[in-house]
Design an enzyme around this catalytic site. Structure first.
Site, PDB file in Angstrom:
ATOM      1  N   THR A 182      28.261  15.562 -14.386  1.00 54.66           N
ATOM      2  CA  THR A 182      27.025  16.391 -14.642  1.00 54.66           C
ATOM      3  C   THR A 182      27.426  17.800 -14.182  1.00 54.66           C
ATOM      4  O   THR A 182      28.545  18.055 -13.654  1.00 54.66           O
ATOM      5  CB  THR A 182      25.694  15.946 -13.652  1.00 54.66           C
ATOM      6  OG1 THR A 182      25.966  16.257 -12.497  1.00 54.66           O
ATOM      7  CG2 THR A 182      25.307  14.563 -14.232  1.00 54.66           C
ATOM      8  N   GLU A 325      23.672  11.443 -18.417  1.00 60.14           N
ATOM      9  CA  GLU A 325      23.401  10.032 -18.446  1.00 60.14           C
ATOM     10  C   GLU A 325      23.029   9.189 -19.253  1.00 60.14           C
ATOM     11  O   GLU A 325      22.809   8.143 -19.398  1.00 60.14           O
ATOM     12  CB  GLU A 325      22.142  10.245 -16.902  1.00 60.14           C
ATOM     13  CG  GLU A 325      22.758  10.709 -15.721  1.00 60.14           C
ATOM     14  CD  GLU A 325      22.583  12.162 -15.716  1.00 60.14           C
ATOM     15  OE1 GLU A 325      22.319  12.777 -14.461  1.00 60.14           O
ATOM     16  OE2 GLU A 325      22.427  13.066 -16.927  1.00 60.14           O
ATOM     17  N   LYS A 437       3.455  26.622 -11.228  1.00 61.87           N
ATOM     18  CA  LYS A 437       2.135  26.143 -10.778  1.00 61.87           C
ATOM     19  C   LYS A 437       1.391  27.308 -10.044  1.00 61.87           C
ATOM     20  O   LYS A 437       1.688  27.952  -9.279  1.00 61.87           O
ATOM     21  CB  LYS A 437       2.352  24.990  -9.619  1.00 61.87           C
ATOM     22  CG  LYS A 437       1.015  24.427  -9.496  1.00 61.87           C
ATOM     23  CD  LYS A 437       1.241  23.090  -8.448  1.00 61.87           C
ATOM     24  CE  LYS A 437       0.114  22.466  -8.256  1.00 61.87           C
ATOM     25  NZ  LYS A 437       0.091  21.080  -7.583  1.00 61.87           N
ATOM     26  N   TRP A 442      -0.413  24.173 -14.221  1.00 61.44           N
ATOM     27  CA  TRP A 442       0.631  24.028 -14.541  1.00 61.44           C
ATOM     28  C   TRP A 442       1.069  25.140 -15.998  1.00 61.44           C
ATOM     29  O   TRP A 442      -0.075  24.939 -16.763  1.00 61.44           O
ATOM     30  CB  TRP A 442       1.167  22.750 -14.769  1.00 61.44           C
ATOM     31  CG  TRP A 442       1.440  21.874 -13.703  1.00 61.44           C
ATOM     32  CD1 TRP A 442       0.643  20.658 -13.434  1.00 61.44           C
ATOM     33  CD2 TRP A 442       2.376  21.852 -12.813  1.00 61.44           C
ATOM     34  NE1 TRP A 442       1.109  19.974 -12.356  1.00 61.44           N
ATOM     35  CE2 TRP A 442       1.958  20.731 -11.803  1.00 61.44           C
ATOM     36  CE3 TRP A 442       3.415  22.920 -12.535  1.00 61.44           C
ATOM     37  CZ2 TRP A 442       2.636  20.763 -10.707  1.00 61.44           C
ATOM     38  CZ3 TRP A 442       4.168  22.587 -11.347  1.00 61.44           C
ATOM     39  CH2 TRP A 442       3.824  21.511 -10.568  1.00 61.44           C
TER      40      TRP A 442
END
Length: 535
Positions: A182, A325, A437, A442
């Site tokens: 990654t 992944e 937030k 949100w």
């Protein structure tokens, strides 16, 4: 009496043999620093078999990790097949990782040999000076750069020229074929291992008509780097299908890419949003009549960019979603026939979503940290989780990571926050770490960025959360203006007032020269938070 099917392993040896036997006359084109090289699949196959013999001659262990530090090229494609088809594991090293990360992943994987383009040799050698497992560095000539003196260096062409061709054979389809780490935006990069079986199934997945439809009739241009996430599996799928291939090599400029698409009659080209944003002006006015798909992934595609492609070259962006992944393609935004008659503005919004899951890939959205599923109603959001035959179930050599990366029942936690419509279209709302937030509610940085980039004066925008005494967090917009355009913060806020909720509108807007990038071309919000996050 019940019949039985033969137990035939799914391995990359089949894909290689098929291309060698059926498509020997198809071409592979690579840009070099000084021109372009062409070869047929037949010539490529002969070199690939000799490369398998070269690995034996170097004394590389039968199951060793073989590193590559290279651009997209026919030579890199030789490694894509010679390494796994000889039973070894291809380890593509991301050339844009931080130096200490490159050293870490080479040592963590215990690479025995690293193949490097000549233009990158001076960069690589200091990074692996402390990599005791690396016994040889094989230099491939891509037409540029000086090769430093090093006792481990071997010349690629001399090595192949002195080696004999070998037969390829892999018995176990679950044997490791390749691995990629990654990008390591938080902590050390983590290794994802792809088996022969998962790679073959993923290749078949992107060959389906309702995904990318890779076929023998195509000429594929993987702009997405072969050193990251297997170039979205396109090199493997192209070889299996018998597609012609075009590689940009080290010439990753917008003009070089545009000229390659036009001159090679490319039908499918794939890259990240920053590539396509930079290439648009260069593509404008060219003969792109062969081009049937402009594939984009890596991060959410701004709707304004997709619409610009449809307006200026007659080809909207085809968005795909995935990650290291997921091998990496997990969903593709094809438009269902039942939705084809939607109004133009609704179709444009739909094309800016991440699409529907690939066959064999299952998806769900859950309340973060739980397995409680959120409804597919297009508005409620949760963390996107996936499972399937080419989805990672663990990380290489890692212990104690399952709780943060995998749910209790084995589903991969992607870190993406998403909604899913009743029709199954995934729309990324944000990364879990990038949500703002504010006052207990949100704000989606992705949706706010899309709204900002809809302004004709805005070239790029990235939104981050910054501390706020009253609301906890507020959005800060980092904005890059298009050339020869002027815009004030008040003008931009007025523009946003009819497009987003009032409480989403940023009080603070920073005009910057360029949004910093990560090693794989995504916006580096970590860098922006370090620069502006103190308030």
């Amino acid at each position: 009496m019940l019949g039985q099917m033969s137990d035939h392993p799914l391995t990359l040896v089949h894909a290689f043999n098929r291309a060698e036997r059926l498509f020997a006359e198809k071409t592979i084109t690579t840009l070099t620093a000084t021109g372009r090289e062409r070869q047929t699949y037949g010539e490529w196959a002969r070199r690939t078999r000799r490369l398998g013999g070269a690995l034996d001659a170097l004394g590389v262990a039968p199951d060793a990790r073989v590193g590559t530090f290279a651009w997209n090229s026919a030579r890199h494609l030789e490694l894509y097949f010679a390494v796994p088809c000889s039973g070894r594991v291809l380890h593509t090293l991301n050339i844009r990782l931080f130096p200490e990360q490159v050293t870490y992943v080479v040592n963590h994987a215990e690479d025995e040999v690293v193949f490097v383009d000549r233009s990158l040799a001076a960069t690589l050698l200091p990074l692996i000076a402390d990599a005791p497992s690396v016994r040889h560095v094989v230099v491939m000539d891509d037409g540029a750069g000086e090769v430093p003196a090093d006792d481990r260096i071997v010349d690629y062409e001399a090595l192949i020229g002195a080696s004999s061709a070998v037969d390829f054979h892999v018995d176990d389809e679950n044997q490791a074929a390749a691995m990629c780490y990654t990008s390591g935006t938080t902590g050390h990069p983590k290794g994802v291992v792809y088996s022969h079986r998962s790679t073959v199934l993923h290749s078949l997945g992107v060959m389906l008509a309702d995904t990318l439809g890779v076929s023998e009739r195509d000429t594929i241009l993987p702009i997405v780097p072969m050193f990251h996430a297997n170039a979205w599996g396109l090199p493997y799928a192209a070889v299996m299908a018998g597609s012609a291939l075009a590689f940009p090599g080290p010439r990753m400029t917008p003009v070089a890419i545009a000229e390659l698409i036009e001159s090679e009659r490319v039908t499918v080209a794939a890259g990240v949003p920053t590539i396509w944003a930079a290439a648009l002006d260069e593509l404008d006015g060219r003969d792109l009549s062969a081009l049937r798909a402009v594939v984009c992934g890596g991060s959410a595609v701004p709707q304004a960019l997709s619409e610009a492609y449809e307006r200026r070259i007659g080809q909207p962006i085809l968005q795909a979603w995935g990650m290291t992944e997921t091998s990496p393609v997990g969903s593709v935004c094809t438009i269902k026939s039942t939705l084809a008659d939607l109004p133009a503005d609704e179709l444009a919004r739909l094309r800016a979503s991440q699409g529907i899951p690939m066959p064999l890939v299952e998806v769900r959205i859950v309340e973060p940290g739980t397995t409680h599923e959120v409804a597919w109603n297009g508005s409620d959001h949760g963390e996107l989780e996936v499972v399937g035959p080419w989805i990672a179930a663990s990380y290489y050599g890692a212990e104690g990571d399952r709780g943060s990366s995998f749910a209790e029942d084995g589903w991969l936690r992607t870190g993406d926050v998403a909604t899913i419509s009743p029709d199954g279209y995934i729309r990324l709302v944000d990364r879990t770490k990038d949500l703002v937030k504010s006052g207990g509610e949100w704000i989606s940085s992705v949706e706010l960025e899309n709204a900002i980039m809809a302004h004709p004066a805005v070239l790029e925008a990235a939104v981050i959360a910054v501390p706020d005494e009253r609301w906890g967090e507020r959005p800060l917009a980092c904005v890059v203006l298009a050339d020869d355009h002027a815009l004030t913060a008040d003008d931009l806020r007025a523009f946003l007032s009819t497009r987003v909720a009032r409480w989403w509108i940023p009080e603070r807007i920073e005009f910057i020269d360029q949004v910093p990038r990560t090693s794989v071309g995504k916006f580096s919000k970590k860098t922006l938070r370090e620069r502006f996050g103190a308030g």
